[in-house]
Design a protein around this motif. Structure first.
Motif, PDB file in Angstrom:
ATOM      1  N   SER A 170       0.835  -1.192   0.000  1.00  0.00           N
ATOM      2  CA  SER A 170       0.000   0.000   0.000  1.00  0.00           C
ATOM      3  C   SER A 170       0.874   1.248   0.000  1.00  0.00           C
ATOM      4  CB  SER A 170      -0.913  -0.012   1.232  1.00  0.00           C
ATOM      5  OG  SER A 170      -1.604   1.208   1.351  1.00  0.00           O
ATOM      6  N   GLY A 171       0.412   2.295  -0.682  1.00  0.00           N
ATOM      7  CA  GLY A 171       1.145   3.553  -0.699  1.00  0.00           C
ATOM      8  C   GLY A 171       0.572   4.495  -1.723  1.00  0.00           C
ATOM      9  N   GLY A 172       0.998   5.748  -1.656  1.00  0.00           N
ATOM     10  CA  GLY A 172       0.533   6.749  -2.607  1.00  0.00           C
ATOM     11  C   GLY A 172       1.232   6.621  -3.953  1.00  0.00           C
ATOM     12  N   THR A 173       0.912   7.569  -4.843  1.00  0.00           N
ATOM     13  CA  THR A 173       1.506   7.588  -6.188  1.00  0.00           C
ATOM     14  C   THR A 173       3.015   7.794  -6.102  1.00  0.00           C
ATOM     15  OG1 THR A 173      -0.546   8.529  -7.047  1.00  0.00           O
ATOM     16  CG2 THR A 173       1.407   8.701  -8.453  1.00  0.00           C
ATOM     17  N   ASP A 174       3.763   7.025  -6.932  1.00  0.00           N
ATOM     18  CA  ASP A 174       5.218   7.160  -7.052  1.00  0.00           C
ATOM     19  C   ASP A 174       5.963   6.863  -5.742  1.00  0.00           C
ATOM     20  OD1 ASP A 174       5.108   7.801  -9.755  1.00  0.00           O
ATOM     21  OD2 ASP A 174       4.888   9.942  -9.348  1.00  0.00           O
ATOM     22  N   THR A 175       5.408   5.995  -4.906  1.00  0.00           N
ATOM     23  CA  THR A 175       6.133   5.607  -3.692  1.00  0.00           C
ATOM     24  C   THR A 175       6.913   4.316  -3.877  1.00  0.00           C
ATOM     25  OG1 THR A 175       4.115   4.510  -2.887  1.00  0.00           O
ATOM     26  CG2 THR A 175       4.540   6.770  -2.118  1.00  0.00           C
ATOM     27  N   GLY A 176       6.765   3.678  -5.069  1.00  0.00           N
ATOM     28  CA  GLY A 176       7.564   2.491  -5.364  1.00  0.00           C
ATOM     29  C   GLY A 176       6.826   1.172  -5.247  1.00  0.00           C
ATOM     30  N   LYS A 177       5.498   1.193  -5.214  1.00  0.00           N
ATOM     31  CA  LYS A 177       4.717  -0.037  -5.063  1.00  0.00           C
ATOM     32  C   LYS A 177       4.967  -0.998  -6.217  1.00  0.00           C
ATOM     33  CE  LYS A 177       0.749   1.992  -5.112  1.00  0.00           C
ATOM     34  NZ  LYS A 177       1.245   3.357  -5.433  1.00  0.00           N
ATOM     35  N   THR A 178       4.788  -0.514  -7.452  1.00  0.00           N
ATOM     36  CA  THR A 178       4.956  -1.375  -8.628  1.00  0.00           C
ATOM     37  C   THR A 178       6.393  -1.838  -8.758  1.00  0.00           C
ATOM     38  OG1 THR A 178       3.160  -0.198  -9.747  1.00  0.00           O
ATOM     39  CG2 THR A 178       4.626  -1.502 -11.125  1.00  0.00           C
ATOM     40  N   THR A 179       7.327  -0.931  -8.486  1.00  0.00           N
ATOM     41  CA  THR A 179       8.753  -1.293  -8.587  1.00  0.00           C
ATOM     42  C   THR A 179       9.097  -2.414  -7.614  1.00  0.00           C
ATOM     43  OG1 THR A 179       9.297   0.975  -9.211  1.00  0.00           O
ATOM     44  CG2 THR A 179      11.094  -0.405  -8.398  1.00  0.00           C
ATOM     45  N   LEU A 180       8.576  -2.347  -6.418  1.00  0.00           N
ATOM     46  CA  LEU A 180       8.851  -3.386  -5.420  1.00  0.00           C
ATOM     47  C   LEU A 180       8.270  -4.723  -5.855  1.00  0.00           C
ATOM     48  CD1 LEU A 180      10.193  -3.736  -2.652  1.00  0.00           C
ATOM     49  CD2 LEU A 180       7.973  -3.311  -1.609  1.00  0.00           C
ATOM     50  N   ALA A 181       7.046  -4.696  -6.400  1.00  0.00           N
ATOM     51  CA  ALA A 181       6.436  -5.939  -6.875  1.00  0.00           C
ATOM     52  C   ALA A 181       7.192  -6.513  -8.066  1.00  0.00           C
ATOM     53  CB  ALA A 181       4.976  -5.689  -7.241  1.00  0.00           C
ATOM     54  N   LEU A 182       7.619  -5.639  -8.994  1.00  0.00           N
ATOM     55  CA  LEU A 182       8.388  -6.099 -10.151  1.00  0.00           C
ATOM     56  C   LEU A 182       9.729  -6.689  -9.730  1.00  0.00           C
ATOM     57  CD1 LEU A 182       7.668  -3.220 -12.707  1.00  0.00           C
ATOM     58  CD2 LEU A 182       6.905  -5.599 -12.866  1.00  0.00           C
TER      59      LEU A 182
END
Length: 205
Positions: A170-182
């Motif tokens: 969970s997190g706001g926009t551009d906090t790295g959520k997708t990057t962490l999952a990738l």
């Protein structure tokens, strides 16, 4: 009862039971009796004396009162009750919704939660809450762990995430959520595991 005072109430009830020998007693309103007593201590003593008398009478008793929900856990009469039913309503434009909650039933199980009911010319109709059908999903957490390939994070997780579990990032926009999952997907791919990414925000190109 008001003329004779609080000390005479239990005797009055006992005389009524001896006279009519009922199987069922309904006191409506029991909260009105509470208002006759000068203080909580005196009423509490009466309540416990009444409970002792009820066990001797061997009758089924209903104590009815206009209690607020917050009073159900603090007033002394609820301590002696074997069952507690709480009824309340909700006004709407066309009709009133009535609800029933069973808060206590000593020595037996019951359907918890909020149940709808209605009062009609034919009687009272209760609509119990719908319970989901089928068996509850069972799964076993595996002992193996999978890391992100980020040394400090994997150390924080004592080796990574337990295999077969669900994690929310969970997190706001551009906090790295997708990057962490990738990064997690990439780490799996590098050791030969298959991964699947479902994206509803990123374009194909």
């Amino acid at each position: 009862m008001r003329k004779q005072g609080p000390s005479k109430i239990l005797g009055y009830l006992t005389d009524m039971v001896k006279k009519y020998k009922p199987n069922i007693i309904v006191i409506d309103s029991f909260k009105a009796i509470r208002d006759i007593f000068p203080d909580e201590k005196t009423f509490k003593a009466f309540v416990f004396d009444l409970a002792a008398a009820l066990s001797i009478w061997e009758v089924t008793v209903f104590l009815i009162g206009e209690y607020e929900e917050k009073e159900l856990t603090v007033l002394s009469e609820f301590a002696i009750a074997d069952e507690i039913f709480h009824l309340y309503g909700q006004e709407e434009k066309k009709f009133q919704k009535r609800y029933l909650r069973i808060l206590k039933m000593r020595g037996t199980s019951f359907e918890q939660g909020e149940h709808l009911f209605e009062i009609t010319p034919a009687g009272i109709k209760v609509y119990p809450r719908i319970k989901p059908a089928g068996e509850e999903l069972q799964y076993e957490v595996k002992a193996e762990k999978k890391g992100f390939g980020i040394r400090d994070l994997d150390e924080m997780l004592n080796g990574g995430l337990p295999e077969g579990t669900i994690t929310i990032i969970s997190g706001g926009t551009d906090t790295g959520k997708t990057t962490l999952a990738l990064k997690f997907l990439l780490e799996g791919a590098e050791i030969g595991e298959k991964g699947l990414l479902l994206s509803f925000e990123e374009p194909l190109a």
